[in-house]
Motif scaffolding. Structure first.
Motif, PDB file in Angstrom:
ATOM      1  N   PHE A 100       0.841  -1.192   0.000  1.00 40.10           N
ATOM      2  CA  PHE A 100       0.000   0.000   0.000  1.00 40.10           C
ATOM      3  C   PHE A 100       0.875   1.241   0.000  1.00 40.10           C
ATOM      4  CE2 PHE A 100      -2.379  -3.461   1.718  1.00 40.10           C
ATOM      5  CZ  PHE A 100      -3.680  -3.265   1.282  1.00 40.10           C
ATOM      6  N   GLN A 101       0.236   2.327  -0.352  1.00 41.57           N
ATOM      7  CA  GLN A 101       0.989   3.575  -0.402  1.00 41.57           C
ATOM      8  C   GLN A 101       1.367   4.052   0.990  1.00 41.57           C
ATOM      9  OE1 GLN A 101      -1.267   6.423  -2.660  1.00 41.57           O
ATOM     10  NE2 GLN A 101      -0.954   5.363  -4.608  1.00 41.57           N
ATOM     11  N   THR A 102       0.472   3.850   1.959  1.00 43.58           N
ATOM     12  CA  THR A 102       0.755   4.266   3.331  1.00 43.58           C
ATOM     13  C   THR A 102       0.312   3.166   4.284  1.00 43.58           C
ATOM     14  OG1 THR A 102      -1.398   5.302   3.682  1.00 43.58           O
ATOM     15  CG2 THR A 102       0.360   6.689   2.733  1.00 43.58           C
ATOM     16  N   GLU A 103       0.822   3.217   5.478  1.00 44.90           N
ATOM     17  CA  GLU A 103       0.415   2.247   6.484  1.00 44.90           C
ATOM     18  C   GLU A 103      -1.034   2.474   6.910  1.00 44.90           C
ATOM     19  OE1 GLU A 103       1.945   0.361  10.727  1.00 44.90           O
ATOM     20  OE2 GLU A 103       3.240   1.692   9.561  1.00 44.90           O
ATOM     21  N   CYS A 109      -7.693  -0.827   4.877  1.00 49.86           N
ATOM     22  CA  CYS A 109      -8.096  -1.939   4.026  1.00 49.86           C
ATOM     23  C   CYS A 109      -8.305  -3.204   4.854  1.00 49.86           C
ATOM     24  CB  CYS A 109      -7.035  -2.181   2.953  1.00 49.86           C
ATOM     25  SG  CYS A 109      -7.439  -3.548   1.835  1.00 49.86           S
ATOM     26  N   MET A 110      -7.401  -3.444   5.813  1.00 48.52           N
ATOM     27  CA  MET A 110      -7.549  -4.634   6.658  1.00 48.52           C
ATOM     28  C   MET A 110      -8.821  -4.550   7.508  1.00 48.52           C
ATOM     29  SD  MET A 110      -5.064  -6.597   5.842  1.00 48.52           S
ATOM     30  CE  MET A 110      -5.189  -5.908   4.182  1.00 48.52           C
ATOM     31  N   GLU A 111      -9.126  -3.345   7.965  1.00 52.62           N
ATOM     32  CA  GLU A 111     -10.339  -3.167   8.765  1.00 52.62           C
ATOM     33  C   GLU A 111     -11.582  -3.455   7.932  1.00 52.62           C
ATOM     34  OE1 GLU A 111     -12.706   0.294  11.321  1.00 52.62           O
ATOM     35  OE2 GLU A 111     -10.881   0.779  10.212  1.00 52.62           O
ATOM     36  N   ARG A 112     -11.588  -2.964   6.697  1.00 55.34           N
ATOM     37  CA  ARG A 112     -12.759  -3.163   5.856  1.00 55.34           C
ATOM     38  C   ARG A 112     -12.902  -4.625   5.432  1.00 55.34           C
ATOM     39  NH1 ARG A 112     -13.740   1.406   1.393  1.00 55.34           N
ATOM     40  NH2 ARG A 112     -15.664   0.163   1.281  1.00 55.34           N
ATOM     41  N   GLN A 246     -25.288 -20.228  -1.678  1.00 53.26           N
ATOM     42  CA  GLN A 246     -24.280 -19.959  -2.704  1.00 53.26           C
ATOM     43  C   GLN A 246     -24.268 -18.479  -3.086  1.00 53.26           C
ATOM     44  OE1 GLN A 246     -21.990 -22.250  -4.061  1.00 53.26           O
ATOM     45  NE2 GLN A 246     -21.115 -20.317  -4.728  1.00 53.26           N
ATOM     46  N   GLN A 247     -25.456 -17.856  -3.138  1.00 52.42           N
ATOM     47  CA  GLN A 247     -25.509 -16.424  -3.452  1.00 52.42           C
ATOM     48  C   GLN A 247     -24.859 -15.587  -2.355  1.00 52.42           C
ATOM     49  OE1 GLN A 247     -29.738 -16.042  -4.010  1.00 52.42           O
ATOM     50  NE2 GLN A 247     -29.616 -16.194  -6.246  1.00 52.42           N
ATOM     51  N   ALA A 248     -25.069 -15.964  -1.100  1.00 52.03           N
ATOM     52  CA  ALA A 248     -24.435 -15.231  -0.006  1.00 52.03           C
ATOM     53  C   ALA A 248     -22.917 -15.341  -0.096  1.00 52.03           C
ATOM     54  CB  ALA A 248     -24.927 -15.778   1.331  1.00 52.03           C
ATOM     55  N   TYR A 249     -22.422 -16.533  -0.435  1.00 53.65           N
ATOM     56  CA  TYR A 249     -20.974 -16.726  -0.570  1.00 53.65           C
ATOM     57  C   TYR A 249     -20.435 -15.899  -1.734  1.00 53.65           C
ATOM     58  CZ  TYR A 249     -16.523 -19.108  -1.408  1.00 53.65           C
ATOM     59  OH  TYR A 249     -15.195 -19.387  -1.603  1.00 53.65           O
ATOM     60  N   THR A 250     -21.116 -15.979  -2.877  1.00 48.59           N
ATOM     61  CA  THR A 250     -20.656 -15.261  -4.066  1.00 48.59           C
ATOM     62  C   THR A 250     -20.718 -13.749  -3.856  1.00 48.59           C
ATOM     63  OG1 THR A 250     -21.457 -17.086  -5.435  1.00 48.59           O
ATOM     64  CG2 THR A 250     -20.974 -14.999  -6.547  1.00 48.59           C
ATOM     65  N   ALA A 251     -21.769 -13.261  -3.180  1.00 50.62           N
ATOM     66  CA  ALA A 251     -21.883 -11.826  -2.921  1.00 50.62           C
ATOM     67  C   ALA A 251     -20.733 -11.352  -2.033  1.00 50.62           C
ATOM     68  CB  ALA A 251     -23.219 -11.519  -2.258  1.00 50.62           C
ATOM     69  N   THR A 252     -20.365 -12.154  -1.037  1.00 49.80           N
ATOM     70  CA  THR A 252     -19.221 -11.794  -0.188  1.00 49.80           C
ATOM     71  C   THR A 252     -17.944 -11.779  -1.015  1.00 49.80           C
ATOM     72  OG1 THR A 252     -20.337 -12.876   1.670  1.00 49.80           O
ATOM     73  CG2 THR A 252     -18.011 -12.372   1.941  1.00 49.80           C
ATOM     74  N   GLN A 253     -17.801 -12.779  -1.901  1.00 51.91           N
ATOM     75  CA  GLN A 253     -16.623 -12.844  -2.772  1.00 51.91           C
ATOM     76  C   GLN A 253     -16.523 -11.596  -3.655  1.00 51.91           C
ATOM     77  OE1 GLN A 253     -13.974 -15.670  -3.619  1.00 51.91           O
ATOM     78  NE2 GLN A 253     -13.470 -13.521  -3.750  1.00 51.91           N
ATOM     79  N   GLU A 254     -17.620 -11.217  -4.244  1.00 47.93           N
ATOM     80  CA  GLU A 254     -17.622 -10.033  -5.111  1.00 47.93           C
ATOM     81  C   GLU A 254     -17.221  -8.777  -4.344  1.00 47.93           C
ATOM     82  OE1 GLU A 254     -20.708 -10.503  -8.855  1.00 47.93           O
ATOM     83  OE2 GLU A 254     -21.291  -9.323  -7.116  1.00 47.93           O
ATOM     84  N   ALA A 255     -17.757  -8.606  -3.150  1.00 48.13           N
ATOM     85  CA  ALA A 255     -17.454  -7.416  -2.365  1.00 48.13           C
ATOM     86  C   ALA A 255     -15.963  -7.359  -2.022  1.00 48.13           C
ATOM     87  CB  ALA A 255     -18.292  -7.403  -1.091  1.00 48.13           C
ATOM     88  N   ILE A 256     -15.350  -8.510  -1.753  1.00 47.02           N
ATOM     89  CA  ILE A 256     -13.908  -8.538  -1.444  1.00 47.02           C
ATOM     90  C   ILE A 256     -13.102  -8.154  -2.676  1.00 47.02           C
ATOM     91  CG2 ILE A 256     -11.992 -10.095  -0.880  1.00 47.02           C
ATOM     92  CD1 ILE A 256     -13.951 -11.575   0.979  1.00 47.02           C
ATOM     93  N   TRP A 257     -13.410  -8.733  -3.841  1.00 46.56           N
ATOM     94  CA  TRP A 257     -12.700  -8.376  -5.067  1.00 46.56           C
ATOM     95  C   TRP A 257     -12.831  -6.879  -5.379  1.00 46.56           C
ATOM     96  CZ3 TRP A 257     -14.810 -13.090  -8.239  1.00 46.56           C
ATOM     97  CH2 TRP A 257     -13.949 -14.182  -8.072  1.00 46.56           C
ATOM     98  N   TYR A 258     -14.071  -6.387  -5.244  1.00 44.66           N
ATOM     99  CA  TYR A 258     -14.313  -4.977  -5.546  1.00 44.66           C
ATOM    100  C   TYR A 258     -13.517  -4.067  -4.602  1.00 44.66           C
ATOM    101  CZ  TYR A 258     -16.985  -0.788  -6.803  1.00 44.66           C
ATOM    102  OH  TYR A 258     -17.354   0.461  -7.244  1.00 44.66           O
ATOM    103  N   LEU A 259     -13.487  -4.421  -3.351  1.00 43.48           N
ATOM    104  CA  LEU A 259     -12.742  -3.618  -2.374  1.00 43.48           C
ATOM    105  C   LEU A 259     -11.248  -3.637  -2.676  1.00 43.48           C
ATOM    106  CD1 LEU A 259     -12.657  -2.014   0.320  1.00 43.48           C
ATOM    107  CD2 LEU A 259     -12.415  -4.208   1.484  1.00 43.48           C
ATOM    108  N   LEU A 260     -10.676  -4.822  -2.983  1.00 46.53           N
ATOM    109  CA  LEU A 260      -9.234  -4.914  -3.249  1.00 46.53           C
ATOM    110  C   LEU A 260      -8.866  -4.219  -4.554  1.00 46.53           C
ATOM    111  CD1 LEU A 260      -8.588  -8.580  -2.069  1.00 46.53           C
ATOM    112  CD2 LEU A 260      -7.979  -6.458  -0.908  1.00 46.53           C
ATOM    113  N   GLN A 261      -9.786  -4.230  -5.520  1.00 44.54           N
ATOM    114  CA  GLN A 261      -9.553  -3.472  -6.758  1.00 44.54           C
ATOM    115  C   GLN A 261      -9.484  -1.987  -6.457  1.00 44.54           C
ATOM    116  OE1 GLN A 261     -10.957  -0.706  -9.598  1.00 44.54           O
ATOM    117  NE2 GLN A 261     -12.455  -1.632  -8.233  1.00 44.54           N
ATOM    118  N   GLU A 262     -10.346  -1.537  -5.510  1.00 46.17           N
ATOM    119  CA  GLU A 262     -10.340  -0.121  -5.125  1.00 46.17           C
ATOM    120  C   GLU A 262      -8.996   0.276  -4.509  1.00 46.17           C
ATOM    121  OE1 GLU A 262     -12.505   2.146  -1.554  1.00 46.17           O
ATOM    122  OE2 GLU A 262     -13.913   1.460  -3.093  1.00 46.17           O
ATOM    123  N   TYR A 263      -8.374  -0.662  -3.767  1.00 43.60           N
ATOM    124  CA  TYR A 263      -7.076  -0.385  -3.150  1.00 43.60           C
ATOM    125  C   TYR A 263      -5.907  -0.774  -4.062  1.00 43.60           C
ATOM    126  CZ  TYR A 263      -9.023   0.917   1.364  1.00 43.60           C
ATOM    127  OH  TYR A 263      -9.674   1.573   2.386  1.00 43.60           O
TER     128      TYR A 263
END
Length: 692
Positions: A100-103, A109-112, A246-263
């Motif tokens: 990351f750029q800063t600590e 990111c870890m908190e989210r 399965q939808q709950a699992y996939t929705a959680t997966q999507e949110a993680i990918w989207y968040l890491l893409q943001e960072y």
């Protein structure tokens, strides 16, 4: 010669091939050595029904759901594009502050990520969704909808007028305007946040709030459409709330990918989320709370001075305000195990939330010594784990995904809340009537607290105003005055009882704690004594006043003393005109009273004490040639007043009878008359001779 040359070339080539092969194996071994040194532990990723897991080495047979962290890389399970290549094992570790750029950015990111795992599949710590087998046509039950209408503490902070409010689906069905207007105000203010691009005082944005179940339920309560709020919720938010596993699992997966893409984490390019629940989880990671330590009972504070008092306005017992004080990150939902007849004021459930004041009510006096059990279940994140493939190999120019998961635990806390009650007692008041069968009269009473005019409202069957309660009782009826303040002086007065002699027990006294005091008013019927005068006979004087003498003594033989009212009347059988006696009062002194009556007159002395001994006589009885009779006999009437009694005194006087004394007097008178007549006769003869 050529063959020998060919053999030499072939031998050299073979030698070079062996050397290359040797270095290839050495390089692979060296590469693997980079990830696994012998001191590290590698775990296999388990793939079961579309979900990735890893067994927790610290808790055998316990699986940790895992989510991929790089959507552009290989799945950590066998897929056709891998061919015969085995999926590598995994070791702990991946992202560090150097990524990351800063600590601070790393920490955020870890908190989210922690929050996503906390509320995502399978933990659902904030109940943001519900797993169902079939999502078609799902609609919340009224109970589930009421749970959504619980106002989160953070929302109360942002909108203070929601504090101490409890909303229910029945507010809509019963059109409770105050509750609906409050929800409508809240929804409008949330919309204003979006229009003005502002936040609440605690940092909520419009998008933060609209993902909350409370907002969704509140919005559905305010819609003016055909159908009820449950149907509206299903139509508007069903897709983001009701999901399969399965939808709950996939929705959680999507949110993680989207968040890491943001960072800008490598190998992530997910720019949109296809599941509505993904957006809900992602938004929660921005503002939501995270309980990342095990809750402890020592960090909770309970209202220990809980006291119940009787409330005469509604006839219920009300407690003092109480709450469970908790750290802000707890946000617990506490279930109360309440004694029979007790409930939370304004609530249809036995659940409360932390740091909010509540009141308990009971339809009867609570039994002291029965604790109120408070229990809560907390879901908390123990740790977050990241895993990297070991060895970190490539297949078709792509490596394998890094993985992330969380160890989430559940802790149950409980506490027994003691309480006490105001000291109160009861009065049980009964009416009895003697000497009168099937008495239907309603007797009037007042129960008074002379030293406490501040007692108002309903206490059992009695309603007080300024310390006084008026009520009525018939023969055999009972009334109970309950929850009366102990140690208060009371008095009970029966009003308008002239026709009865009143005896009572415990009509005055002091209210005793936890004691039912029985008060009895016994009314014995008082009776009337009627005296009438009749004069008969040719020589009877019907204008003459005769003196009636009445003597009264109590059952114990004591002379009756006091005044009694009477009414005057004329006996019905009297045909001649008679003056009716005036109403008045007769006074008994030492048990004796007199009154004058003439022919045809009658008086009725009212409400003489029951079972009084009476004697009636006429003062002039049997005098001046009158013969006196009492109710047809010559005996003076006497008896006990156990019923209304009528005594008729008749005086009879006929022609004066002849006796010896009377003849002598009559003879002298005749001689005198004859003598006078003779003188007159001689005088007349003399006069006539002179004229002749």
């Amino acid at each position: 010669m050529k063959v020998k040359k060919y053999k030499r070339v072939l031998g050299a080539f073979s030698f070079l091939f062996v050397i290359a092969l040797f270095f290839s194996f050495s390089s692979a071994a060296f590469a693997e050595e980079e990830f696994f040194t012998g001191t590290e532990t590698r775990e296999e990723i388990i793939y079961d029904n579309g979900i990735h897991y890893m067994e927790d080495p610290n808790f055998p047979n316990e699986r940790i759901p895992l989510f991929c962290m790089n959507n552009k890389l290989h799945w950590p399970h066998l897929t056709p594009d891998l061919g015969n290549v085995q999926v590598p094992g995994y070791k702990e570790g991946y992202l560090t502050p150097s990524d990351f750029q800063t600590e601070d950015e790393y920490n955020k990111c870890m908190e989210r990520l922690s929050k996503l795992l906390y509320v995502g599949y399978p933990n659902n710590a904030e109940q943001l969704y519900k797993i169902v087998n079939d999502t078609s046509g799902c609609m919340p039950t009224e109970e589930e909808f009421n749970e959504m209408l619980l106002v989160p503490t953070d929302v109360q902070t942002a909108f203070p007028y929601l504090e101490n409010h409890r909303f229910f689906y029945s507010d809509w069905s019963n059109q409770q305007r105050e509750s609906l207007d409050t929800l409508n105000k809240f929804v409008n203010e949330v919309v204003t946040l979006d229009k003005n691009q502002t936040t609440t005082i605690n940092g909520f944005t419009y998008h933060d709030i609209i993902t909350l179940p409370f907002y969704k339920a509140a919005f559905c309560m305010t819609l003016e459409v055909n159908g009820n709020p449950l149907e509206s919720f299903s139509h508007l938010y069903g897709a983001s709330y009701y999901v399969t596993e399965q939808q709950a699992y996939t929705a959680t997966q999507e949110a993680i990918w989207y968040l890491l893409q943001e960072y800008k984490i490598a190998e992530n390019n997910l720019s949109t989320m296809s599941f509505p629940l993904s957006n809900v989880l992602y938004r929660y990671s921005e503002y939501g709370r995270l309980l990342d330590k095990e809750p402890s009972i020592s960090e909770l504070r309970f209202s220990e001075d809980l006291n119940f008092s009787y409330n005469p306005k509604d006839g219920m017992w009300h407690s003092t305000k109480f709450q469970v004080e908790e750290p802000p990150e707890y946000k617990g939902k506490y279930t109360l195990n309440l004694p029979n007849g007790m409930k939370i004021a304004g609530s249809k459930t036995n659940e409360i939330i932390g740091n909010e004041c509540y009141e308990l009510i009971s339809d009867g006096k609570p039994v002291e010594g029965q604790p109120i059990e408070i229990a809560a279940q907390f879901v908390w994140l123990k740790e977050m784990r990241q895993y990297s493939p070991s060895p970190d190999i490539e297949v078709n120019t792509k490596k394998f995904q890094r993985m992330i998961g969380a160890v989430v635990r559940t802790t149950n806390l409980g506490h027994g809340l003691q309480f006490r009650c105001d000291n109160v007692g009861e009065l049980c008041i009964t009416k009895q009537v003697k000497g009168e069968e099937q008495c239907q009269e309603a007797f009037l009473f007042e129960l008074r607290f002379p030293n406490n005019p501040n007692i108002h409202g309903v206490y059992g069957a009695l309603k007080f105003n300024e310390g006084v309660a008026a009520f009525s009782l018939k023969d055999g009826e009972t009334v109970r005055a309950t929850h009366l303040p102990a140690n208060e002086r009371y008095e009970i007065i029966e009003k308008d009882t002239q026709e009865y002699q009143v005896d009572s027990t415990n009509a005055k006294g002091e209210i005793i704690k936890d004691v039912v005091q029985y008060v009895t008013f016994t009314n014995t019927k008082c009776y009337d004594l009627s005296l009438s005068k009749i004069v008969e006979g040719k020589m009877g004087d019907k204008t003459k006043k005769f003196t009636m003498i009445v003597q009264l003594t109590s059952q114990s033989g004591k002379p009756v003393k006091g005044s009694f009212s009477y009414t005057g009347s004329v006996k019905e059988e009297i045909e001649t005109e008679v003056d009716k006696p005036k109403d008045g009062t007769i006074f008994f002194e030492n048990g004796r009273a007199e009154i004058l009556l003439s022919h045809g007159q009658q008086i009725t002395i009212h409400n003489l004490p029951p079972n009084t001994n009476y004697i009636v006589e006429e003062k002039e009885a049997n005098q001046k040639y009158y013969k006196t009779f009492y109710n047809g006999t010559e005996m003076k009437p006497k008896g006990i007043l156990d019923k209304d009694t009528v005594i008729t005194v008749m005086n009879q006087k006929e022609i004066i009878p002849e006796t010896g004394v009377m003849v002598k007097h009559r003879g002298s008178g005749s001689a005198a008359v004859i003598g006078i007549v003779g003188i007159i006769f001689l005088y007349c003869i003399i006069i006539s001779r002179r004229k002749g």
